[in-house]
Design a protein around this motif. Structure first.
Motif, PDB file in Angstrom:
ATOM      1  N   GLU A 173      -7.644   2.846   5.354  1.00 12.88           N
ATOM      2  CA  GLU A 173      -6.885   1.634   5.568  1.00 12.88           C
ATOM      3  C   GLU A 173      -7.101   0.815   4.127  1.00 12.88           C
ATOM      4  OE1 GLU A 173      -6.672  -2.351   8.051  1.00 12.88           O
ATOM      5  OE2 GLU A 173      -6.910  -0.620   9.138  1.00 12.88           O
ATOM      6  N   ARG A 174      -5.943   0.573   3.575  1.00 10.43           N
ATOM      7  CA  ARG A 174      -6.165  -0.061   2.364  1.00 10.43           C
ATOM      8  C   ARG A 174      -4.978  -1.217   2.406  1.00 10.43           C
ATOM      9  NH1 ARG A 174      -9.732   2.396   2.069  1.00 10.43           N
ATOM     10  NH2 ARG A 174     -10.690   3.560   0.262  1.00 10.43           N
ATOM     11  N   VAL A 175      -5.379  -2.697   1.995  1.00 12.58           N
ATOM     12  CA  VAL A 175      -4.120  -3.611   1.901  1.00 12.58           C
ATOM     13  C   VAL A 175      -3.788  -3.961   0.568  1.00 12.58           C
ATOM     14  CG1 VAL A 175      -3.858  -6.111   2.380  1.00 12.58           C
ATOM     15  CG2 VAL A 175      -5.338  -4.704   3.827  1.00 12.58           C
ATOM     16  N   ILE A 176      -2.530  -3.708   0.202  1.00 15.07           N
ATOM     17  CA  ILE A 176      -1.916  -3.851  -1.144  1.00 15.07           C
ATOM     18  C   ILE A 176      -1.196  -5.142  -1.265  1.00 15.07           C
ATOM     19  CG2 ILE A 176      -0.571  -2.884  -2.888  1.00 15.07           C
ATOM     20  CD1 ILE A 176      -1.190  -0.319  -1.677  1.00 15.07           C
ATOM     21  N   GLN A 177      -1.699  -6.094  -2.020  1.00 16.92           N
ATOM     22  CA  GLN A 177      -1.040  -7.291  -2.475  1.00 16.92           C
ATOM     23  C   GLN A 177       0.154  -7.210  -3.747  1.00 16.92           C
ATOM     24  OE1 GLN A 177      -2.030  -9.927  -0.426  1.00 16.92           O
ATOM     25  NE2 GLN A 177      -0.266 -11.395  -1.560  1.00 16.92           N
ATOM     26  N   LYS A 178       1.327  -7.367  -3.300  1.00 20.32           N
ATOM     27  CA  LYS A 178       2.209  -7.261  -4.363  1.00 20.32           C
ATOM     28  C   LYS A 178       3.135  -8.650  -4.539  1.00 20.32           C
ATOM     29  CE  LYS A 178       5.067  -4.114  -6.679  1.00 20.32           C
ATOM     30  NZ  LYS A 178       5.877  -2.820  -6.645  1.00 20.32           N
ATOM     31  N   GLY A 179       2.728  -9.397  -5.334  1.00 24.59           N
ATOM     32  CA  GLY A 179       3.304 -10.703  -5.314  1.00 24.59           C
ATOM     33  C   GLY A 179       2.886 -11.453  -4.227  1.00 24.59           C
ATOM     34  N   ASP A 180       3.941 -12.178  -3.408  1.00 24.05           N
ATOM     35  CA  ASP A 180       3.562 -12.851  -2.040  1.00 24.05           C
ATOM     36  C   ASP A 180       3.689 -11.947  -0.986  1.00 24.05           C
ATOM     37  OD1 ASP A 180       3.672 -15.196  -3.540  1.00 24.05           O
ATOM     38  OD2 ASP A 180       5.909 -15.682  -3.233  1.00 24.05           O
ATOM     39  N   SER A 181       3.932 -10.840  -1.192  1.00 25.24           N
ATOM     40  CA  SER A 181       3.881  -9.618   0.058  1.00 25.24           C
ATOM     41  C   SER A 181       2.747  -8.996   0.275  1.00 25.24           C
ATOM     42  CB  SER A 181       5.138  -9.089   0.059  1.00 25.24           C
ATOM     43  OG  SER A 181       5.065  -8.056  -0.884  1.00 25.24           O
ATOM     44  N   THR A 182       2.356  -8.658   1.523  1.00 25.24           N
ATOM     45  CA  THR A 182       1.186  -7.672   1.707  1.00 25.24           C
ATOM     46  C   THR A 182       1.646  -6.556   2.478  1.00 25.24           C
ATOM     47  OG1 THR A 182      -0.325  -9.636   1.726  1.00 25.24           O
ATOM     48  CG2 THR A 182      -1.393  -7.602   2.560  1.00 25.24           C
ATOM     49  N   LYS A 183       1.038  -5.392   2.159  1.00 25.15           N
ATOM     50  CA  LYS A 183       1.474  -4.111   2.631  1.00 25.15           C
ATOM     51  C   LYS A 183      -0.002  -3.387   3.196  1.00 25.15           C
ATOM     52  CE  LYS A 183       4.226   0.000   2.229  1.00 25.15           C
ATOM     53  NZ  LYS A 183       4.908   0.869   1.453  1.00 25.15           N
ATOM     54  N   THR A 184       0.028  -2.912   4.497  1.00 21.55           N
ATOM     55  CA  THR A 184      -1.272  -2.272   4.817  1.00 21.55           C
ATOM     56  C   THR A 184      -0.759  -0.779   4.813  1.00 21.55           C
ATOM     57  OG1 THR A 184      -1.982  -4.163   6.000  1.00 21.55           O
ATOM     58  CG2 THR A 184      -2.910  -2.102   6.521  1.00 21.55           C
ATOM     59  N   ILE A 185      -1.665   0.169   4.191  1.00 18.07           N
ATOM     60  CA  ILE A 185      -1.404   1.495   4.078  1.00 18.07           C
ATOM     61  C   ILE A 185      -2.590   2.111   4.829  1.00 18.07           C
ATOM     62  CG2 ILE A 185      -1.327   3.639   2.679  1.00 18.07           C
ATOM     63  CD1 ILE A 185      -0.276   1.787   0.430  1.00 18.07           C
ATOM     64  N   TYR A 186      -2.215   3.185   5.700  1.00 17.16           N
ATOM     65  CA  TYR A 186      -3.425   3.486   6.811  1.00 17.16           C
ATOM     66  C   TYR A 186      -2.944   4.885   7.235  1.00 17.16           C
ATOM     67  CZ  TYR A 186      -0.329   1.853  10.433  1.00 17.16           C
ATOM     68  OH  TYR A 186       0.471   1.990  11.448  1.00 17.16           O
ATOM     69  N   LEU A 187      -4.023   5.812   7.705  1.00 17.73           N
ATOM     70  CA  LEU A 187      -3.702   7.053   8.455  1.00 17.73           C
ATOM     71  C   LEU A 187      -4.100   6.737   9.834  1.00 17.73           C
ATOM     72  CD1 LEU A 187      -5.388   9.249   5.663  1.00 17.73           C
ATOM     73  CD2 LEU A 187      -2.893   8.900   5.811  1.00 17.73           C
ATOM     74  N   ALA A 188      -3.118   7.007  10.702  1.00 15.26           N
ATOM     75  CA  ALA A 188      -3.251   6.703  12.187  1.00 15.26           C
ATOM     76  C   ALA A 188      -4.229   7.997  12.624  1.00 15.26           C
ATOM     77  CB  ALA A 188      -1.894   6.891  12.724  1.00 15.26           C
TER      78      ALA A 188
END
Length: 189
Positions: A173-188
């Motif tokens: 699981e990785r949290v990526i911050q791009k500007g004001d938005s946050t996106k979580t990438i993970y493998l279920a």
């Protein structure tokens, strides 16, 4: 002489000095194959970080030659049992490989492309390819295998075992911050 650059730094320096002093015989030539950059690190470990290891090593070697990196696909073809990637072998053991093709050389080329992308050494490339072939040899009949995924996972394991463990245990699981938005990438799981 092999792997002088992998020896304990003090031993590597002692070995060079021994070769230089004891074996300085007219008409006798010593060929030493080594990773010069690694050997320079060994010299610096003995004499200090500010020491000019390149000049020091120049005292021991009259000539230097750099070898070009081998074509990985051809290298693996010579050093691996690519027969286990052939259509005939895979049909005989009833294993389906993805991406499917009838030519073992194409599969080996695909593996080599993944290995090159991870910039693994030739030795590591052989080891990973051997693991892939051992996996195929030990899979139960009727199995399916994504060769590119396996190649990628084995490269990740080689480069970053902690990341590999996260992936295979479903905990990546990785949290990526791009500007004001946050996106979580993970493998279920």
């Amino acid at each position: 002489m092999d792997e002088l650059d992998r020896c304990r730094p003090s031993y590597a320096v002692e070995m060079l000095e021994t070769i230089k002093h004891i074996f300085d015989i007219d008409g006798v030539v010593f060929v030493i194959a080594t990773d010069t950059e690694q050997l320079q690190h060994a010299v610096k470990a003995v004499y200090g970080e500010g020491f000019d290891a390149k000049i020091y090593l120049g005292r021991f070697f009259n000539s230097r030659y750099s070898l070009k990196s081998p074509n990985l696909e051809n290298f693996l073809d010579v050093h691996s049992d690519a027969n286990k990637l052939s259509e005939d072998y895979l049909k005989r053991v009833n294993i389906e490989v993805f991406p499917p093709n009838s030519d073992a050389k194409i599969t080996l080329k695909n593996i080599s492309i993944v290995l090159e992308a991870f910039k693994v050494s030739a030795r590591t490339a052989i080891q990973i390819t051997d693991r892939i072939l051992a996996t195929i040899s030990n899979m139960p009949r009727g199995s399916k295998l994504d060769i590119l995924m396996l190649s990628t996972l084995l490269c990740i394991k080689e480069k970053d075992n902690e990341l590999f463990e996260e992936i295979v245990n479903g905990k990546f699981e990785r949290v990526i911050q791009k500007g004001d938005s946050t996106k979580t990438i993970y493998l279920a799981e």
